[in-house]
Design an enzyme around this catalytic site. Structure first.
Site, PDB file in Angstrom:
ATOM      1  N   CYS A 231       0.834  -1.057  -0.147  1.00 19.32           N
ATOM      2  CA  CYS A 231       0.113   0.010  -0.068  1.00 19.32           C
ATOM      3  C   CYS A 231       0.974   1.107   0.130  1.00 19.32           C
ATOM      4  CB  CYS A 231      -0.960  -0.098   1.171  1.00 19.32           C
ATOM      5  SG  CYS A 231      -0.093  -0.117   2.679  1.00 19.32           S
ATOM      6  N   GLN A 232       0.694   2.154   0.855  1.00 21.52           N
ATOM      7  CA  GLN A 232       1.550   3.310   1.004  1.00 21.52           C
ATOM      8  C   GLN A 232       2.717   3.066   2.076  1.00 21.52           C
ATOM      9  OE1 GLN A 232       1.747   6.043  -0.680  1.00 21.52           O
ATOM     10  NE2 GLN A 232       3.157   7.208   0.809  1.00 21.52           N
TER      11      GLN A 232
END
Length: 272
Positions: A231-232
């Site tokens: 994801c981030q």
């Protein structure tokens, strides 16, 4: 009574209830601290999500140093012999991140309370604000197994190969490069975007959806592939890693550098 060693990865609330006083169970809460202080499962020890991350920019979500992991585990009384049951208050992101961490240190005895605190409360089961006694610190020495970890070079080496899938757990706006949270926006070439909350059953206390395997297969995320999820900062992808494990996917890794690393490097390939 089921022995802790026989517990499934996905543990339903009613299955956990009779095990709360079992000394072989280590119950770990990764909810927000203000929530933990208000209500948590009896006997649960609290970990803040930040303790699971290095915190070093530009990729703060990377695995912390070995000494930090050992100190964290010691502080909750981890011995290496218990069956760890983990939950959070958001549907499994931080809980999954902790399960990934246990995989990294080679501890295979764990379960996720399916749906976490939402499901526990939804079933009307007991909570408390009482903080359990601080456990006696344990002497822990862990060995890091890099098998569950993907890095930039690993991903680059497998791009464009037919049996490799990058599972991007971010929002569609991040994936498309509309919402940019690094120097560059977009996604890893060929990555499949299946946003993390799509795997949660909003009508059933945020438990993992019963039809999740079909939903993933429809996107091309299947057990026969080598899968890297990110994801981030490897928070949301903690949940997607957990989902893959729950489906019995054998070749699943998490990219802990995630987009905060990939999108801040000058030479990584990006699509929009």
């Amino acid at each position: 009574m089921t022995q802790p060693s026989q517990l499934p990865l996905l543990l339903e609330p009613e299955e956990l209830l009779p095990l709360l006083s079992n000394p072989d169970i280590l119950l770990v809460d990764l909810s927000r601290q203000e929530i933990y202080l208000q209500q948590h499962l009896p006997g649960a020890h609290h970990i803040t999500p930040q303790q699971l991350m290095s915190g070093q920019p530009p990729a703060p979500g990377k695995l912390p140093p070995k000494a930090q992991i050992e100190q964290l585990l010691s502080s909750i009384g981890f011995t290496g012999d218990q069956h760890v049951v983990v939950y959070d208050d958001e549907g499994g992101g931080w809980a999954g991140r902790f399960i990934w961490t246990l995989d990294v240190i080679g501890h295979q005895q764990y379960s996720y309370l399916n749906g976490g605190l939402h499901a526990w409360l939804g079933h009307g089961l007991p909570v408390t604000a009482e903080i359990p006694p601080q456990p006696q610190p344990t002497q822990i020495s862990v060995t890091i197994d890099t098998t569950p970890i993907a890095d930039v070079d690993y991903i680059k080496s497998l791009l464009n190969t037919p049996d490799f899938v990058v599972w991007d757990a971010r929002s569609p706006a991040e994936y498309q490069g509309i919402k940019v949270l690094a120097q560059r926006g977009g996604h890893i070439p060929g990555a499949i975007n299946f946003e993390w909350t799509r795997g949660m059953d909003q009508q059933n206390h945020l438990k993992i959806r019963d039809d999740i395997q079909k939903l993933l297969a429809d996107c091309g995320i299947t057990a026969d592939k080598t899968i890297v999820t990110h994801c981030q900062s490897h928070h949301r992808s903690g949940f997607t890693y957990l989902v893959a494990k729950s489906l019995g996917f054998k070749n699943i890794k998490a990219y802990d550098g995630s987009w905060s690393e990939w999108g801040n490097l000058a030479d990584t390939p990006i699509e929009k």
